[in-house]
Scaffold this motif. Sequence first.
Motif, PDB file in Angstrom:
ATOM      1  N   VAL A   7       0.841  -1.205   0.000  1.00 26.25           N
ATOM      2  CA  VAL A   7       0.000   0.000   0.000  1.00 26.25           C
ATOM      3  C   VAL A   7       0.874   1.251   0.000  1.00 26.25           C
ATOM      4  O   VAL A   7       0.616   2.213  -0.731  1.00 26.25           O
ATOM      5  CB  VAL A   7      -0.944  -0.005   1.216  1.00 26.25           C
ATOM      6  N   CYS A  31       0.974   4.159  -2.899  1.00 24.88           N
ATOM      7  CA  CYS A  31       0.744   5.582  -2.627  1.00 24.88           C
ATOM      8  C   CYS A  31       1.976   6.407  -2.964  1.00 24.88           C
ATOM      9  O   CYS A  31       1.870   7.525  -3.482  1.00 24.88           O
ATOM     10  CB  CYS A  31       0.342   5.770  -1.166  1.00 24.88           C
ATOM     11  N   GLU A  91      -4.526   9.533   1.547  1.00 28.03           N
ATOM     12  CA  GLU A  91      -4.894   8.311   0.821  1.00 28.03           C
ATOM     13  C   GLU A  91      -4.286   7.083   1.490  1.00 28.03           C
ATOM     14  O   GLU A  91      -4.922   6.019   1.573  1.00 28.03           O
ATOM     15  CB  GLU A  91      -4.415   8.417  -0.628  1.00 28.03           C
ATOM     16  N   LEU A  92      -3.078   7.211   1.971  1.00 30.27           N
ATOM     17  CA  LEU A  92      -2.408   6.113   2.666  1.00 30.27           C
ATOM     18  C   LEU A  92      -3.187   5.695   3.910  1.00 30.27           C
ATOM     19  O   LEU A  92      -3.381   4.499   4.176  1.00 30.27           O
ATOM     20  CB  LEU A  92      -0.986   6.541   3.043  1.00 30.27           C
ATOM     21  N   GLN A 148      -8.464  -0.055   5.249  1.00 30.10           N
ATOM     22  CA  GLN A 148      -9.175  -1.067   4.476  1.00 30.10           C
ATOM     23  C   GLN A 148      -8.481  -2.422   4.488  1.00 30.10           C
ATOM     24  O   GLN A 148      -9.031  -3.404   3.979  1.00 30.10           O
ATOM     25  CB  GLN A 148      -9.339  -0.585   3.028  1.00 30.10           C
ATOM     26  N   LEU A 149      -7.288  -2.479   5.074  1.00 32.02           N
ATOM     27  CA  LEU A 149      -6.596  -3.761   5.165  1.00 32.02           C
ATOM     28  C   LEU A 149      -7.365  -4.699   6.088  1.00 32.02           C
ATOM     29  O   LEU A 149      -7.925  -4.281   7.102  1.00 32.02           O
ATOM     30  CB  LEU A 149      -5.171  -3.566   5.694  1.00 32.02           C
ATOM     31  N   LEU A 189      -6.398   6.103   4.474  1.00 28.40           N
ATOM     32  CA  LEU A 189      -7.652   5.468   4.053  1.00 28.40           C
ATOM     33  C   LEU A 189      -7.419   4.033   3.614  1.00 28.40           C
ATOM     34  O   LEU A 189      -8.178   3.114   3.991  1.00 28.40           O
ATOM     35  CB  LEU A 189      -8.289   6.269   2.912  1.00 28.40           C
ATOM     36  N   ARG A 190      -6.393   3.809   2.817  1.00 27.70           N
ATOM     37  CA  ARG A 190      -6.121   2.463   2.323  1.00 27.70           C
ATOM     38  C   ARG A 190      -5.669   1.533   3.449  1.00 27.70           C
ATOM     39  O   ARG A 190      -5.983   0.339   3.436  1.00 27.70           O
ATOM     40  CB  ARG A 190      -5.064   2.508   1.219  1.00 27.70           C
TER      41      ARG A 190
END
Length: 381
Positions: free
Chosen positions: A254, A258, A293-294, A300-301, A296-297
């Motif tokens: 991830v 990014c 963005e990092l 989601q992990l 947020l991602r």
Amino acid sequence: MGEDRRLAAVVALAQGMAAAHTPRESWRAAALGACRALAGAFAALSVWERDLGRLRVLVNVGDRAPDEEEFPDGEAYPVHQFPEITEFLHERWVAGGEPNAWVETAQGPAAGRPGYCHQRVAALRRRGRGSCVVAPIVLHGRAWGELYVARSSGTPVFDRADADFATVLAAVVAAGLAQTERLEEARRLAFTDALTGLANRRAVDVRLEEAVERHRTRGDVVSLVVCDLNGLKRVNDTQGHAVGDRLLERFGSVLSLCGAMLPGALAARLGGDEFCLLAVGPSADDVVKVADELCLRALQLELGEGVACGVASTEDPIGTVRSARRLFRLADAAQYRAKAVRAARPVVAGREGPDDPVVRLADEPPQGPAAERRSFRGRRS
């Protein structure tokens, strides 16, 4: 050329390649050494890219034509235009022969010819060269590419003795290339995190020092994103370290994804659950967007609990940045604050007014063990 002079030329070529610090320097030393050894006016080193079916020029030295760059980005030729690199070399080799050099002239093939090569002859005429000697380079038992040396029109053409000497030089070049490959692999391992494949702490230290120097001398914007992967200890304790390692690897992917949004950014694992992004050039706002963005991602992990993320950029009001250590302290302090307040988004140093708590924490760290919470805080500035 006498035997003593040829021996000296071979030694000089080998020493030049041994002194090279990068592949480009090694290529250039090989071509220059061969050009001088064979009394040529021009030389090139090319690699055979089997997967793309082409011969790609790595370096051109000497009297270059207007269309010949020293380190060309796109000078490549379909291998079918130069069949000797595949057909002649392998057919002769399989039959027990050696990958010997040969000579071409502006009038056609000459000593040690593998067969008439119209493309080489046309290139000689087009560029005002009278002859060339072509020596296949064999590395790790396979055809790697070729060494090419040319003389200008009106000068003596290469002969059989020159072709034989070029074969020797190609072997020396191959040994130098093998050494360069070993050194590059050692450097890669020294600056790579074994688990994630990202850069490691040593690589960050080197790049950050260089980046801050560019900021001081040229005013380049330097930004650092530091993040802690939340929940790793829980995963290790409840599901085992193998699962924890998978979490680290997935977050590393991830981070790499990014980081690719920022041209030239370095994605790294500092150690344990600590990661960072180093960007030179992009604006602070662009870096903060990527950090957002990092975060947020990371949420989601499947495993873990997101990240605590801190950002420090020389473009923000954080005071003068004279050392890599101070920028690291600022990013770390921002990350520490993000963790303390359980922030879902990045905390950015210098964006909370004149008395910014992050800047205060970084520049006036508390006394005691907490003052040197991270190993990088203890580095000498």
